[in-house]
Design a protein around this motif. Structure first.
Motif, PDB file in Angstrom:
ATOM      1  N   ARG A  32      -4.696 -11.912  -6.475  1.00  0.00           N
ATOM      2  CA  ARG A  32      -3.288 -11.837  -6.866  1.00  0.00           C
ATOM      3  C   ARG A  32      -3.131 -11.478  -8.335  1.00  0.00           C
ATOM      4  NH1 ARG A  32       0.695 -13.180  -3.448  1.00  0.00           N
ATOM      5  NH2 ARG A  32      -0.054 -14.062  -1.505  1.00  0.00           N
ATOM      6  N   LEU A  82       3.250  -7.340  -2.216  1.00  0.00           N
ATOM      7  CA  LEU A  82       1.870  -7.548  -1.784  1.00  0.00           C
ATOM      8  C   LEU A  82       1.880  -8.366  -0.499  1.00  0.00           C
ATOM      9  CD1 LEU A  82      -1.196  -7.356  -2.449  1.00  0.00           C
ATOM     10  CD2 LEU A  82      -0.966  -9.596  -3.517  1.00  0.00           C
ATOM     11  N   TYR A 104      -3.409  -7.832  -8.650  1.00  0.00           N
ATOM     12  CA  TYR A 104      -2.167  -7.185  -8.222  1.00  0.00           C
ATOM     13  C   TYR A 104      -1.129  -7.263  -9.343  1.00  0.00           C
ATOM     14  CZ  TYR A 104       2.239  -6.347  -5.889  1.00  0.00           C
ATOM     15  OH  TYR A 104       3.468  -5.858  -5.570  1.00  0.00           O
ATOM     16  N   THR A 105      -1.034  -8.457  -9.940  1.00  0.00           N
ATOM     17  CA  THR A 105      -0.087  -8.627 -11.045  1.00  0.00           C
ATOM     18  C   THR A 105      -0.414  -7.662 -12.178  1.00  0.00           C
ATOM     19  OG1 THR A 105       0.137 -10.941 -10.461  1.00  0.00           O
ATOM     20  CG2 THR A 105       0.892 -10.323 -12.656  1.00  0.00           C
TER      21      THR A 105
END
Ligand code: ZN
Length: 121
Positions: free
Chosen positions: A2, A44, A5-6
């Motif tokens: 994650r 996502l 993704y950020t």
């Protein structure tokens, strides 16, 4: 995962480099910590994730929705991660992987069926 993704959403190419396993990196490190245009990431969706080898490796399949020049795109990838000194590093991934059958062997190598192991759907 994650956090990577950020980093994509923030255009943080430096972070993406730092969390890419050194043995699997290609090309040069980003020249500066300046933000880069990595596209506009909107959503996502995690399809499944599993840890294996006593939590030292992991796999995440996801769909990341992004927008490029007003075109909607979906990046569908099954990514592999390795843990080094308690930190996760991205190693490599398979793009647009074939869906795993619920009755097939789980990719984590547990010996169980996928539907009884890491399948989250
Ligand atoms: Zn599994």
């Amino acid at each position: 995962m994650r956090s990577r993704y950020t980093a994509f959403t923030l255009g943080d190419a430096n972070y993406l480099w730092q969390t890419h396993h050194p043995d699997y990196r290609q090309g040069e490190a980003p020249q500066s910590s300046a933000k880069e245009d990595l596209g506009q990431w909107e959503k996502l969706q995690i399809i499944f994730s599993c840890d294996f080898k006593d939590g030292q490796a992991g796999m995440v399949e996801f769909k990341a929705h992004c927008r490029e020049q007003s075109q909607r795109q979906i990046l569908h990838e099954r990514s592999n991660f390795k843990k080094v000194n308690e930190r996760w590093f991205y190693t490599d991934g398979e793009f647009a992987p074939k869906a795993l059958a619920r009755n097939s062997a789980c990719p984590c190598g547990s010996g169980k069926k996928f539907k009884q192991c890491c399948n989250k759907s």
